[in-house]
Design a protein around this motif. Structure first.
Motif, PDB file in Angstrom:
ATOM      1  N   SER A 164      37.505  87.774  47.389  1.00  0.00           N
ATOM      2  CA  SER A 164      37.806  86.355  47.562  1.00  0.00           C
ATOM      3  C   SER A 164      38.818  85.921  46.506  1.00  0.00           C
ATOM      4  CB  SER A 164      36.536  85.521  47.436  1.00  0.00           C
ATOM      5  OG  SER A 164      36.082  85.504  46.088  1.00  0.00           O
ATOM      6  N   ASN A 165      39.461  84.789  46.769  1.00  0.00           N
ATOM      7  CA  ASN A 165      40.420  84.278  45.801  1.00  0.00           C
ATOM      8  C   ASN A 165      39.764  84.001  44.453  1.00  0.00           C
ATOM      9  OD1 ASN A 165      42.493  84.439  47.601  1.00  0.00           O
ATOM     10  ND2 ASN A 165      42.536  82.259  48.112  1.00  0.00           N
ATOM     11  N   TYR A 171      45.683  84.008  39.587  1.00  0.00           N
ATOM     12  CA  TYR A 171      45.439  82.865  38.707  1.00  0.00           C
ATOM     13  C   TYR A 171      45.336  81.617  39.581  1.00  0.00           C
ATOM     14  CZ  TYR A 171      50.484  82.003  39.269  1.00  0.00           C
ATOM     15  OH  TYR A 171      51.730  81.784  39.783  1.00  0.00           O
ATOM     16  N   ALA A 172      44.619  80.618  39.053  1.00  0.00           N
ATOM     17  CA  ALA A 172      44.418  79.368  39.791  1.00  0.00           C
ATOM     18  C   ALA A 172      45.247  78.259  39.169  1.00  0.00           C
ATOM     19  CB  ALA A 172      42.941  78.980  39.793  1.00  0.00           C
ATOM     20  N   GLU A 173      45.789  77.418  40.027  1.00  0.00           N
ATOM     21  CA  GLU A 173      46.583  76.282  39.562  1.00  0.00           C
ATOM     22  C   GLU A 173      46.539  75.201  40.631  1.00  0.00           C
ATOM     23  OE1 GLU A 173      51.234  75.746  38.920  1.00  0.00           O
ATOM     24  OE2 GLU A 173      50.331  77.003  37.350  1.00  0.00           O
ATOM     25  N   GLY A 174      46.083  74.003  40.240  1.00  0.00           N
ATOM     26  CA  GLY A 174      46.025  72.908  41.187  1.00  0.00           C
ATOM     27  C   GLY A 174      45.105  73.158  42.362  1.00  0.00           C
ATOM     28  N   GLY A 175      44.039  73.934  42.156  1.00  0.00           N
ATOM     29  CA  GLY A 175      43.083  74.198  43.220  1.00  0.00           C
ATOM     30  C   GLY A 175      43.500  75.289  44.187  1.00  0.00           C
ATOM     31  N   LEU A 214      48.006  82.557  47.664  1.00  0.00           N
ATOM     32  CA  LEU A 214      46.833  83.123  48.330  1.00  0.00           C
ATOM     33  C   LEU A 214      46.009  82.074  49.061  1.00  0.00           C
ATOM     34  CD1 LEU A 214      45.573  85.503  45.494  1.00  0.00           C
ATOM     35  CD2 LEU A 214      47.162  86.017  47.356  1.00  0.00           C
ATOM     36  N   GLY A 215      46.371  80.795  48.917  1.00  0.00           N
ATOM     37  CA  GLY A 215      45.602  79.730  49.553  1.00  0.00           C
ATOM     38  C   GLY A 215      44.632  79.084  48.593  1.00  0.00           C
ATOM     39  N   LEU A 216      43.627  78.423  49.115  1.00  0.00           N
ATOM     40  CA  LEU A 216      42.679  77.677  48.300  1.00  0.00           C
ATOM     41  C   LEU A 216      41.910  78.602  47.361  1.00  0.00           C
ATOM     42  CD1 LEU A 216      41.249  75.175  50.922  1.00  0.00           C
ATOM     43  CD2 LEU A 216      42.856  74.671  49.076  1.00  0.00           C
ATOM     44  N   TRP A 217      41.675  78.101  46.159  1.00  0.00           N
ATOM     45  CA  TRP A 217      40.911  78.857  45.160  1.00  0.00           C
ATOM     46  C   TRP A 217      39.429  78.629  45.424  1.00  0.00           C
ATOM     47  CZ3 TRP A 217      38.604  77.135  40.154  1.00  0.00           C
ATOM     48  CH2 TRP A 217      38.199  78.215  39.366  1.00  0.00           C
ATOM     49  N   ASN A 218      38.824  79.550  46.190  1.00  0.00           N
ATOM     50  CA  ASN A 218      37.406  79.424  46.520  1.00  0.00           C
ATOM     51  C   ASN A 218      36.830  80.804  46.804  1.00  0.00           C
ATOM     52  OD1 ASN A 218      38.114  80.125  49.219  1.00  0.00           O
ATOM     53  ND2 ASN A 218      38.464  77.964  49.727  1.00  0.00           N
ATOM     54  N   THR A 219      35.557  80.829  47.180  1.00  0.00           N
ATOM     55  CA  THR A 219      34.882  82.099  47.454  1.00  0.00           C
ATOM     56  C   THR A 219      34.950  82.497  48.926  1.00  0.00           C
ATOM     57  OG1 THR A 219      32.772  80.957  47.747  1.00  0.00           O
ATOM     58  CG2 THR A 219      33.290  81.775  45.526  1.00  0.00           C
ATOM     59  N   GLN A 277      47.444  94.592  46.297  1.00  0.00           N
ATOM     60  CA  GLN A 277      47.819  95.908  45.791  1.00  0.00           C
ATOM     61  C   GLN A 277      48.487  95.732  44.434  1.00  0.00           C
ATOM     62  OE1 GLN A 277      50.645  98.137  48.114  1.00  0.00           O
ATOM     63  NE2 GLN A 277      50.502  99.953  46.823  1.00  0.00           N
ATOM     64  N   GLN A 278      48.002  96.497  43.455  1.00  0.00           N
ATOM     65  CA  GLN A 278      48.643  96.495  42.149  1.00  0.00           C
ATOM     66  C   GLN A 278      49.750  97.538  42.172  1.00  0.00           C
ATOM     67  OE1 GLN A 278      46.287  97.708  38.757  1.00  0.00           O
ATOM     68  NE2 GLN A 278      47.463  96.425  37.358  1.00  0.00           N
ATOM     69  N   THR A 279      50.977  97.071  42.119  1.00  0.00           N
ATOM     70  CA  THR A 279      52.129  97.968  42.239  1.00  0.00           C
ATOM     71  C   THR A 279      52.655  98.430  40.892  1.00  0.00           C
ATOM     72  OG1 THR A 279      53.623  96.069  42.347  1.00  0.00           O
ATOM     73  CG2 THR A 279      52.799  96.962  44.443  1.00  0.00           C
ATOM     74  N   SER A 280      52.322  97.711  39.845  1.00  0.00           N
ATOM     75  CA  SER A 280      52.645  98.089  38.470  1.00  0.00           C
ATOM     76  C   SER A 280      51.660  97.348  37.582  1.00  0.00           C
ATOM     77  CB  SER A 280      54.100  97.723  38.116  1.00  0.00           C
ATOM     78  OG  SER A 280      54.304  96.330  38.204  1.00  0.00           O
ATOM     79  N   PRO A 281      51.534  97.714  36.317  1.00  0.00           N
ATOM     80  CA  PRO A 281      50.535  97.057  35.472  1.00  0.00           C
ATOM     81  C   PRO A 281      50.684  95.531  35.479  1.00  0.00           C
ATOM     82  CG  PRO A 281      51.380  98.995  34.377  1.00  0.00           C
ATOM     83  CD  PRO A 281      52.214  98.816  35.607  1.00  0.00           C
ATOM     84  N   GLY A 282      49.635  94.852  35.912  1.00  0.00           N
ATOM     85  CA  GLY A 282      49.642  93.394  35.913  1.00  0.00           C
ATOM     86  C   GLY A 282      50.429  92.752  37.026  1.00  0.00           C
ATOM     87  N   HIS A 283      50.893  93.519  38.010  1.00  0.00           N
ATOM     88  CA  HIS A 283      51.704  92.965  39.091  1.00  0.00           C
ATOM     89  C   HIS A 283      51.026  93.265  40.428  1.00  0.00           C
ATOM     90  CE1 HIS A 283      55.087  92.368  41.880  1.00  0.00           C
ATOM     91  NE2 HIS A 283      55.622  91.614  40.926  1.00  0.00           N
ATOM     92  N   TYR A 284      50.664  92.182  41.157  1.00  0.00           N
ATOM     93  CA  TYR A 284      49.924  92.323  42.406  1.00  0.00           C
ATOM     94  C   TYR A 284      50.694  91.664  43.544  1.00  0.00           C
ATOM     95  CZ  TYR A 284      46.011  93.558  39.373  1.00  0.00           C
ATOM     96  OH  TYR A 284      45.202  94.158  38.446  1.00  0.00           O
ATOM     97  N   VAL A 285      50.601  92.284  44.739  1.00  0.00           N
ATOM     98  CA  VAL A 285      51.219  91.729  45.938  1.00  0.00           C
ATOM     99  C   VAL A 285      50.174  91.720  47.050  1.00  0.00           C
ATOM    100  CG1 VAL A 285      53.530  92.507  45.306  1.00  0.00           C
ATOM    101  CG2 VAL A 285      52.051  93.989  46.698  1.00  0.00           C
ATOM    102  N   ILE A 286      50.364  90.819  48.013  1.00  0.00           N
ATOM    103  CA  ILE A 286      49.446  90.743  49.156  1.00  0.00           C
ATOM    104  C   ILE A 286      49.631  91.964  50.053  1.00  0.00           C
ATOM    105  CG2 ILE A 286      48.808  89.409  51.195  1.00  0.00           C
ATOM    106  CD1 ILE A 286      49.752  86.902  49.715  1.00  0.00           C
ATOM    107  N   ALA A 287      48.518  92.584  50.428  1.00  0.00           N
ATOM    108  CA  ALA A 287      48.576  93.773  51.294  1.00  0.00           C
ATOM    109  C   ALA A 287      47.510  93.658  52.382  1.00  0.00           C
ATOM    110  CB  ALA A 287      48.368  95.035  50.467  1.00  0.00           C
TER     111      ALA A 287
END
Length: 480
Positions: A426-427, A437-441, A452-457, A464-474
């Motif tokens: 979940s987000n 990370y969450a910002e403004g809900g 990613l949309g609303l910050w909820n469960t 997918q983590q493509t490099s250290p600390g870098h994530y993309v939607i898969a």
């Protein structure tokens, strides 16, 4: 809407600043005395003090800040601090705000004009400290501050603004320092605190403190897991903030279970003394933890937002060393090692070297503030690391008595190689794990910033983590 009147409009929605408890009587209980003429008082606060009989010279001093619609007398009567003032021998100052400052008697933790160094309410509290040190002969090197909710938010700001005044603090159901600078930001901090990096939170403290500050207060963080007024995520952000200020990372030194469903997580400084402690109380809602009774670890009186779980004042007093043990081992006198450098890395290890320190019996190597090795040489290889990952190291010199000196300047080592990974959650869980990370809900993938949309469960994505600390939607398929 004026600064002083915003709470009335927000009544019922912003519980931190609107209605913690019904206002008690003004401070007049036996033993609690009003002090006048303590300074110019730019924040328009009242000063009350509890001073045990036969207080010794150079005793510690504790400043205790009440919550909204509470009073100094209310906090004096419920918090348990007078019990330990009598037992351990220290004075307690109870600052009190009023409706002239804030419609519901809240300390204005969210207003820079009241919470920054030498401004407004913060300066009034500083003047109370100076007056107490002068009147009661308190030790200016052992002054501590604690507070509940809005008082906790103000406590964090006071620790940031006056690290030269306060040796330690305790934030009870409160907020990180400089989390908010307006009413709107206060809502965000309470319900969905900004998911800043530890360094970003730490920078807010460093920018609030006097330039060149190198010595920081020791901070206890108290939080109930069922708090819906100040969300438990605030405790995590507070931990990130103060461990970063101390330069000790977010990996715990140890954890243990206490009474009342409480878990204590400890983060030691390089000398082995607790610098930051987090007390998480399972199932506790918003309030101050008390434990009525006559036992040595009990204190306080239950009431609205004084919750019968564990005596937080007892454990905080011990953390600060007010019981006479000094709060842990004293640091050693050897200087910090110089010349720390990364001399080599593999996919799973990092090798370090540094200059010898005269008189050192050994050296302690710390990764992210946690001990990972002890050696008599000036070289160490840290193993078992993740590939393609970055690690922060410091080293301390240890004398023959086992006391560690201050840490060296930090170096960063990045291991070779990287194996992509996939994570479906979940987000909310992505943000807790650091993948988003969450910002403004709303939630965003860390590194790429993809929404990613609303910050909820309920909203779920595969990242997918493509490099250290870098994530993309898969979501359509994760090749890793």
């Amino acid at each position: 809407m004026g600064v002083r009147g915003w709470i009335t409009a927000a009544a019922g929605a912003l519980a931190l600043t609107a209605g913690l408890v019904a206002a008690g009587p003004q401070a007049s209980a036996a033993g609690l005395t009003q002090v006048t003429g303590f300074g110019t008082n730019p924040g328009n606060l009242s000063m009350y003090a509890y001073v045990p009989d036969s207080l010794p010279a150079d005793a510690p001093l504790v400043v205790a800040l009440h919550g909204c619609t509470q009073s100094a007398n209310d906090y004096y009567a419920h918090s348990g601090w007078p019990t330990f003032a009598d037992r351990y021998g220290f004075a307690v100052v109870f600052p009190q705000t009023s409706s002239a400052n804030n419609a519901n008697n809240c300390f204005n933790w969210f207003q820079p004009g009241d919470s920054a160094r030498d401004r407004g309410e913060a300066l009034s509290v500083r003047q109370m400290v100076d007056a107490a040190v002068s009147r009661y002969g308190s030790d200016p090197g052992r002054v501590y501050v604690t507070g509940l909710s809005a008082g906790g938010g103000m406590t964090a700001n006071l620790l940031a603004a006056y690290p030269d005044v306060f040796a330690g603090g305790a934030v009870d159901s409160g907020l990180p320092a400089s989390c908010a600078d307006s009413v709107t930001a206060a809502y965000t901090c309470m319900y969905s605190p900004p998911d800043r990096t530890p360094a970003q939170w730490g920078d807010l403290v460093r920018s609030a403190a006097p330039a060149g500050t190198t010595s920081w207060p020791r901070v206890a963080i108290w939080q109930g897991t069922a708090d819906t007024t100040v969300r438990p995520a605030n405790a995590t952000e507070l931990r990130d903030q103060w461990t970063d200020v101390w330069g000790i990372g977010q990996t715990p030194s140890r954890a243990d279970a206490l009474t009342g469903g409480t878990t204590r997580t400890v983060y030691d400084d390089p000398s082995g003394r607790p610098a930051v402690e987090v007390y998480s109380i399972s199932g506790m809602a918003h309030g101050l933890a008390v434990d009525p009774g006559s036992g040595p670890e009990q204190c306080g009186t239950p009431g609205t937002y004084y919750l019968d779980t564990i005596c937080s004042s007892y454990h905080t007093a011990r953390f600060w060393g007010l019981d006479g043990d000094g709060g842990g081992e004293q640091p050693g006198t050897l200087p910090a090692p110089t010349g720390l450098a990364v001399t080599g890395t593999t996919a799973t290890s990092a090798t370090l070297s540094w200059n010898a320190v005269p008189g050192a019996a050994s050296y302690t190597v710390l990764r992210g503030g946690t001990r990972v090795g002890t050696t008599a040489s000036t070289r160490h290889t840290d193993t078992g690391l993740a590939s393609g990952s970055t690690y922060r190291y410091t080293v301390t010199a240890v004398d023959a008595a086992g006391a560690a000196g201050p840490p060296s300047s930090a170096v960063v080592a990045t291991t070779t190689g990287f194996t992509p990974t996939c994570h479906t959650a979940s987000n909310y869980d992505h943000t807790v794990a650091g993948r988003a990370y969450a910002e403004g809900g709303r939630a965003y993938a860390r590194g790429s910033g993809q929404p990613l949309g609303l910050w909820n469960t309920f909203t779920t994505h595969t990242l997918q983590q493509t490099s250290p600390g870098h994530y993309v939607i898969a979501d359509s398929g994760c090749p890793a």
